[in-house]
Design a protein around this motif. Structure first.
Motif, short mmCIF file in Angstrom:
data_model
loop_
_atom_site.label_atom_id
_atom_site.label_comp_id
_atom_site.label_asym_id
_atom_site.label_seq_id
_atom_site.Cartn_x
_atom_site.Cartn_y
_atom_site.Cartn_z
N ASP A 113 46.73 52.59 50.22
CA ASP A 113 47.27 52.11 48.95
C ASP A 113 48.22 50.93 49.14
OD1 ASP A 113 45.85 53.87 47.44
OD2 ASP A 113 47.49 55.30 47.15
N ALA A 114 49.06 50.99 50.14
CA ALA A 114 50.03 49.91 50.35
C ALA A 114 49.32 48.59 50.61
CB ALA A 114 50.95 50.25 51.52
N GLU A 115 48.27 48.65 51.42
CA GLU A 115 47.51 47.43 51.73
C GLU A 115 46.75 46.95 50.50
OE1 GLU A 115 45.19 48.89 54.97
OE2 GLU A 115 46.59 48.13 56.48
N ALA A 116 46.21 47.91 49.74
CA ALA A 116 45.48 47.55 48.53
C ALA A 116 46.41 46.90 47.51
CB ALA A 116 44.82 48.79 47.93
N ASP A 117 47.62 47.47 47.38
CA ASP A 117 48.59 46.90 46.44
C ASP A 117 48.99 45.49 46.87
OD1 ASP A 117 48.54 49.11 44.87
OD2 ASP A 117 50.47 49.92 45.55
N ALA A 118 49.16 45.28 48.15
CA ALA A 118 49.55 43.96 48.65
C ALA A 118 48.44 42.95 48.38
CB ALA A 118 49.84 44.03 50.15
N ALA A 119 47.19 43.37 48.56
CA ALA A 119 46.06 42.48 48.29
C ALA A 119 45.95 42.18 46.80
CB ALA A 119 44.77 43.12 48.80
N TYR A 120 46.20 43.20 46.00
CA TYR A 120 46.19 43.03 44.53
C TYR A 120 47.26 42.03 44.11
CZ TYR A 120 47.24 44.12 39.64
OH TYR A 120 47.49 44.04 38.30
N ASP A 121 48.47 42.22 44.64
CA ASP A 121 49.57 41.31 44.29
C ASP A 121 49.24 39.87 44.67
OD1 ASP A 121 50.99 43.47 43.34
OD2 ASP A 121 52.19 43.71 45.17
N GLU A 122 48.60 39.71 45.82
CA GLU A 122 48.24 38.37 46.28
C GLU A 122 47.18 37.76 45.38
OE1 GLU A 122 48.38 34.89 48.23
OE2 GLU A 122 49.75 36.60 48.44
N ALA A 123 46.21 38.59 44.96
CA ALA A 123 45.17 38.10 44.05
C ALA A 123 45.77 37.66 42.72
CB ALA A 123 44.11 39.17 43.83
N LEU A 124 46.71 38.44 42.21
CA LEU A 124 47.35 38.12 40.94
C LEU A 124 48.19 36.85 41.06
CD1 LEU A 124 47.91 38.87 38.01
CD2 LEU A 124 49.77 40.36 38.81
N LYS A 125 48.97 36.77 42.13
CA LYS A 125 49.80 35.58 42.34
C LYS A 125 48.92 34.34 42.53
CE LYS A 125 53.70 38.00 44.53
NZ LYS A 125 54.43 38.21 45.80
N GLY A 126 47.81 34.50 43.24
CA GLY A 126 46.91 33.37 43.45
C GLY A 126 46.31 32.86 42.16
N ALA A 127 45.93 33.79 41.27
CA ALA A 127 45.36 33.39 39.99
C ALA A 127 46.41 32.70 39.12
CB ALA A 127 44.79 34.61 39.26
N ILE A 128 47.62 33.24 39.11
CA ILE A 128 48.71 32.63 38.34
C ILE A 128 49.02 31.23 38.88
CG2 ILE A 128 51.16 32.78 37.79
CD1 ILE A 128 50.83 35.84 37.75
N LYS A 145 45.68 42.60 35.26
CA LYS A 145 46.80 43.29 34.62
C LYS A 145 46.35 44.52 33.84
CE LYS A 145 50.03 39.41 34.26
NZ LYS A 145 50.83 38.55 33.36
N LYS A 146 45.18 44.44 33.23
CA LYS A 146 44.67 45.60 32.50
C LYS A 146 44.41 46.77 33.44
CE LYS A 146 41.34 45.15 29.54
NZ LYS A 146 40.03 44.70 28.99
N ALA A 147 43.87 46.50 34.60
CA ALA A 147 43.54 47.56 35.55
C ALA A 147 44.78 48.10 36.26
CB ALA A 147 42.52 47.06 36.57
N GLY A 148 45.74 47.24 36.53
CA GLY A 148 46.94 47.68 37.23
C GLY A 148 46.76 47.70 38.74
N ARG A 149 47.83 48.00 39.42
CA ARG A 149 47.79 48.03 40.89
C ARG A 149 46.89 49.19 41.35
NH1 ARG A 149 53.35 48.00 43.55
NH2 ARG A 149 52.56 46.39 44.94
N PRO A 150 46.18 49.02 42.45
CA PRO A 150 45.26 50.04 42.95
C PRO A 150 45.89 51.43 43.11
CG PRO A 150 44.86 48.01 44.10
CD PRO A 150 46.09 47.78 43.27
N SER A 151 47.14 51.49 43.54
CA SER A 151 47.79 52.78 43.75
C SER A 151 48.05 53.52 42.44
CB SER A 151 49.12 52.58 44.49
OG SER A 151 50.02 51.81 43.72
#
Length: 220
Positions: A163-178, A125-131
Motif C-alpha cells: 500500500d505504501a508504494e502504491a500510494d506513493a505511485a498514486y501521489d506521483e501520478a496525481l502530481k504529474g497530471a497537475i 481524485k474520484k478513486a482515491g489513494r490505493p490504500s
C-alpha cells in the motif's frame, strides 16, 4: 507576416491595394478577437467543471455530475470546431497568414492535452489513494467503481505492491497530471500573448495606412 503571391497583377491601382490592405488587417483583427472570445468560453467551461466536480466530491450526485460533463464536453467540442474554421480562414490566400493559423493550431493541441490531463486528475481524485480503495468498497455507497479502481491501478502501475508504494505511485501520478496541466496553461497563455501582440501590430498597421492616405490626399 508572410508574403503571399497576389493574383490581381502588378499593374493594380495603388488605391485598390490600400483598400485591400485595410480590409485584410480588419479581417485578421476580427478573426483573432473571435479566437480570444473562444478562449474565454473555454476558461468559463473549465470553471464550471471545477465547481461541479468539487460539489460532486462533497455531496455525490453522480447523475448531475455526468450531465455537467456532457454539457462541458459539448462546449469544448464547439469551441474546437470554431477554432478549426479560423485556422482554415487564416491560411486562406485572401488572408495568407499561415503563421497565425499554426499559432491557433498550437493552442488547440495544448487545449487537448490540458483536457485529457484534467480528466485524468478527476479520475484519480474520484478513486482515491490505493490504500483507501478497499475501505471505500466495503462501507461507502459512493465509493469508486471497480472499473475506476482498476484504471487507477493501471495509471500508477501499482499492481501487487504494498500500500505504501502504491500510494506513493498514486501521489506521483496525481502530481504529474497537475504539473502537466500547469505547463499546458503556461504554454497557452504565452500563445495568447502572441495573439494579443499581433492584434496591436495590425491596429498600428491600420493607423499607419490611414495616416499615409490622409497625407496623400492633402498633397494631392
Amino acid at each position: 507576416m508572410e508574403n503571399c503571391e497576389k493574383t490581381e497583377g502588378k499593374d493594380q491601382d495603388d488605391k485598390v491595394m490600400d483598400v485591400d490592405g485595410s480590409w485584410r488587417s480588419s479581417k485578421l483583427i476580427d478573426v483573432l478577437r473571435s479566437f480570444l472570445g473562444i478562449q474565454q468560453r473555454r476558461a468559463e467551461a473549465y470553471s464550471k467543471l471545477r465547481r461541479g466536480f468539487s460539489e460532486y466530491m462533497v455531496s455525490g450526485g453522480d447523475s448531475t455530475y455526468q450531465e455537467l460533463c456532457a454539457e462541458v464536453t459539448a462546449e469544448f467540442s464547439d469551441c474546437s470546431k470554431r477554432v478549426l474554421e479560423m485556422e482554415s480562414l487564416l491560411a486562406d490566400p485572401d488572408l495568407c497568414r499561415g503563421d497565425l493559423s499554426a499559432l491557433l493550431k498550437a493552442v488547440q493541441e495544448q487545449e487537448k492535452h490540458k483536457l485529457r490531463l484534467t480528466a485524468q486528475i478527476q479520475v484519480l481524485k474520484k478513486a482515491g489513494r490505493p490504500s483507501e480503495q478497499l475501505v471505500s468498497h466495503e462501507g461507502c455507497s459512493r465509493g469508486p467503481s471497480e472499473h475506476e479502481c482498476v484504471h487507477i491501478r493501471q495509471l500508477t502501475e501499482a499492481d501487487g505492491v504494498e500500500d505504501a508504494e502504491a500510494d506513493a505511485a498514486y501521489d506521483e501520478a496525481l502530481k504529474g497530471a497537475i504539473r502537466g496541466v500547469q505547463e499546458a496553461v503556461t504554454c497557452i497563455n504565452e500563445h495568447l500573448e502572441e495573439v494579443r501582440y499581433e492584434i496591436e501590430a495590425l491596429k498600428a498597421e491600420q493607423l499607419e495606412e490611414l495616416l499615409e492616405r490622409s497625407a496623400a490626399v492633402k498633397i494631392g
